[in-house]
Design a protein around this motif. Sequence first.
Motif, PDB file in Angstrom:
ATOM      1  N   PHE A  62      54.386   7.382 -17.439  1.00 28.57           N
ATOM      2  CA  PHE A  62      53.785   6.698 -16.305  1.00 28.57           C
ATOM      3  C   PHE A  62      54.917   6.086 -15.504  1.00 28.57           C
ATOM      4  O   PHE A  62      55.841   5.500 -16.081  1.00 28.57           O
ATOM      5  N   GLY A  63      54.858   6.187 -14.184  1.00 30.59           N
ATOM      6  CA  GLY A  63      55.896   5.578 -13.365  1.00 30.59           C
ATOM      7  C   GLY A  63      55.337   5.045 -12.066  1.00 30.59           C
ATOM      8  O   GLY A  63      54.476   5.678 -11.449  1.00 30.59           O
ATOM      9  N   THR A  64      55.813   3.876 -11.679  1.00 29.27           N
ATOM     10  CA  THR A  64      55.384   3.217 -10.457  1.00 29.27           C
ATOM     11  C   THR A  64      56.519   3.186  -9.445  1.00 29.27           C
ATOM     12  O   THR A  64      57.645   2.799  -9.796  1.00 29.27           O
ATOM     13  N   SER A  65      56.238   3.577  -8.206  1.00 29.95           N
ATOM     14  CA  SER A  65      57.190   3.501  -7.102  1.00 29.95           C
ATOM     15  C   SER A  65      58.456   4.291  -7.439  1.00 29.95           C
ATOM     16  O   SER A  65      58.378   5.493  -7.658  1.00 29.95           O
ATOM     17  N   LEU A  66      59.619   3.655  -7.515  1.00 33.27           N
ATOM     18  CA  LEU A  66      60.826   4.380  -7.915  1.00 33.27           C
ATOM     19  C   LEU A  66      60.648   4.959  -9.316  1.00 33.27           C
ATOM     20  O   LEU A  66      61.123   6.058  -9.608  1.00 33.27           O
ATOM     21  N   GLY A  67      59.927   4.253 -10.169  1.00 33.29           N
ATOM     22  CA  GLY A  67      59.621   4.776 -11.505  1.00 33.29           C
ATOM     23  C   GLY A  67      58.800   6.051 -11.443  1.00 33.29           C
ATOM     24  O   GLY A  67      58.920   6.927 -12.301  1.00 33.29           O
ATOM     25  N   GLY A  68      57.958   6.191 -10.415  1.00 32.71           N
ATOM     26  CA  GLY A  68      57.202   7.429 -10.220  1.00 32.71           C
ATOM     27  C   GLY A  68      58.127   8.579  -9.846  1.00 32.71           C
ATOM     28  O   GLY A  68      57.935   9.715 -10.278  1.00 32.71           O
ATOM     29  N   PHE A  69      59.120   8.285  -9.034  1.00 32.49           N
ATOM     30  CA  PHE A  69      60.135   9.285  -8.674  1.00 32.49           C
ATOM     31  C   PHE A  69      60.885   9.744  -9.925  1.00 32.49           C
ATOM     32  O   PHE A  69      61.066  10.938 -10.155  1.00 32.49           O
ATOM     33  N   TYR A  70      61.296   8.793 -10.751  1.00 29.56           N
ATOM     34  CA  TYR A  70      61.976   9.134 -12.007  1.00 29.56           C
ATOM     35  C   TYR A  70      61.046   9.934 -12.932  1.00 29.56           C
ATOM     36  O   TYR A  70      61.457  10.898 -13.578  1.00 29.56           O
ATOM     37  N   LEU A  84      51.866   9.317 -11.849  1.00 23.19           N
ATOM     38  CA  LEU A  84      52.658   8.660 -10.813  1.00 23.19           C
ATOM     39  C   LEU A  84      51.778   7.674 -10.055  1.00 23.19           C
ATOM     40  O   LEU A  84      50.734   8.056  -9.527  1.00 23.19           O
ATOM     41  N   ILE A  85      52.207   6.415 -10.007  1.00 19.39           N
ATOM     42  CA  ILE A  85      51.428   5.348  -9.383  1.00 19.39           C
ATOM     43  C   ILE A  85      52.167   4.877  -8.137  1.00 19.39           C
ATOM     44  O   ILE A  85      53.283   4.362  -8.236  1.00 19.39           O
ATOM     45  N   ASN A  86      51.561   5.080  -6.966  1.00 21.11           N
ATOM     46  CA  ASN A  86      52.226   4.760  -5.696  1.00 21.11           C
ATOM     47  C   ASN A  86      53.693   5.200  -5.748  1.00 21.11           C
ATOM     48  O   ASN A  86      54.606   4.396  -5.522  1.00 21.11           O
ATOM     49  N   PRO A  87      53.932   6.482  -6.049  1.00 21.32           N
ATOM     50  CA  PRO A  87      55.317   6.916  -6.262  1.00 21.32           C
ATOM     51  C   PRO A  87      56.125   7.009  -4.973  1.00 21.32           C
ATOM     52  O   PRO A  87      55.597   7.314  -3.915  1.00 21.32           O
ATOM     53  N   GLU A 142      45.486   3.176  -0.963  1.00 23.51           N
ATOM     54  CA  GLU A 142      45.549   3.584   0.443  1.00 23.51           C
ATOM     55  C   GLU A 142      46.331   2.606   1.316  1.00 23.51           C
ATOM     56  O   GLU A 142      47.027   3.002   2.241  1.00 23.51           O
ATOM     57  N   GLU A 143      46.228   1.322   0.999  1.00 19.12           N
ATOM     58  CA  GLU A 143      46.866   0.300   1.845  1.00 19.12           C
ATOM     59  C   GLU A 143      48.247  -0.131   1.323  1.00 19.12           C
ATOM     60  O   GLU A 143      48.676  -1.265   1.560  1.00 19.12           O
ATOM     61  N   ASP A 144      48.934   0.776   0.639  1.00 15.76           N
ATOM     62  CA  ASP A 144      50.305   0.499   0.184  1.00 15.76           C
ATOM     63  C   ASP A 144      51.137   0.115   1.405  1.00 15.76           C
ATOM     64  O   ASP A 144      51.290   0.906   2.335  1.00 15.76           O
ATOM     65  N   GLU A 145      51.676  -1.099   1.390  1.00 17.14           N
ATOM     66  CA  GLU A 145      52.409  -1.597   2.555  1.00 17.14           C
ATOM     67  C   GLU A 145      53.867  -1.156   2.583  1.00 17.14           C
ATOM     68  O   GLU A 145      54.540  -1.312   3.606  1.00 17.14           O
ATOM     69  N   LEU A 146      54.369  -0.588   1.484  1.00 16.32           N
ATOM     70  CA  LEU A 146      55.772  -0.165   1.437  1.00 16.32           C
ATOM     71  C   LEU A 146      55.958   1.344   1.574  1.00 16.32           C
ATOM     72  O   LEU A 146      56.928   1.800   2.168  1.00 16.32           O
ATOM     73  N   LEU A 147      55.055   2.106   0.987  1.00 19.85           N
ATOM     74  CA  LEU A 147      55.166   3.569   1.019  1.00 19.85           C
ATOM     75  C   LEU A 147      53.912   4.155   1.645  1.00 19.85           C
ATOM     76  O   LEU A 147      52.801   3.706   1.363  1.00 19.85           O
ATOM     77  N   ASP A 148      54.067   5.167   2.463  1.00 20.21           N
ATOM     78  CA  ASP A 148      52.960   5.784   3.194  1.00 20.21           C
ATOM     79  C   ASP A 148      52.111   6.629   2.244  1.00 20.21           C
ATOM     80  O   ASP A 148      52.506   7.732   1.857  1.00 20.21           O
ATOM     81  N   SER A 149      50.941   6.104   1.868  1.00 20.59           N
ATOM     82  CA  SER A 149      50.085   6.789   0.891  1.00 20.59           C
ATOM     83  C   SER A 149      49.580   8.139   1.404  1.00 20.59           C
ATOM     84  O   SER A 149      49.454   9.091   0.632  1.00 20.59           O
TER      85      SER A 149
END
Length: 191
Positions: A62-70, A84-87, A142-149
Amino acid sequence: MKILYIHGFNSAGYGEKINHLREAFKPRNVVSPTLHYDPEEAMSQLEFLTECMKEKDQLFIFGTSLGGFYALYLSYKYKVPSVLINPSIDPYQSLSRQVGPQKNFKTDEDYVFTKEHLEKLKDYYVKDLDSVKDLVYVYLDEEDELLDSKKTAEYFKGFHVVMYPGGNHRFTHMKELIEDFKKILEERWKR
C-alpha cells in the motif's frame, strides 16, 4: 498475508491510515517503516523489505502519494500487487517546488531536499504500465488539493480505479477502501 505500507513525502510510518490497516488485518501483518527522505535510501529499504516479505507470505504493498509512486515501481519490479492511495504519478514535477529546506510533518526532522534527490526519482518511473494492470488498485479522493485526481484516474485508465467524492490529499475514505479491498481479496486472491 502481509502488507507493506509506504508513506508519502515528509510523513512517517505511523498514523491514521496505518491504524485502519492494522485494525482490519491485525497489527502483526502490517509493516510500515519510516523512510529516509533520499529516494535512493528509501528504495533500498523498500526493496529489502519487499524481497524478504514476499518470500514468506502473500504480500500487498500500500502506498500513499509519493509512497504510491514507490509502490507502483515495486509492483513492476517484483510483480507484487499494490494499492495506490492518491498516488503521485509525476513526483519529479510535483516535488520540484519542494527543493530546499524541509521539516518532516510527523518526525520534526529538519533536512534539505536537493535537486540531486529530485533527480533520483527519475529512476523509479514505470514505463510499461500495462505489465502491472492486473496487480495495481488505485483509490482517489476527488478533492485532493495537492495532486490532480482526474489526471491520475486518466493515467490509470483500464486499471481498477475508485474515486470517492470529496475528501482531500490525506484521503478520508480509508474504511471504504478497506471494504473494497477485502472484496478483491475474497474474489481474486482467495483470502
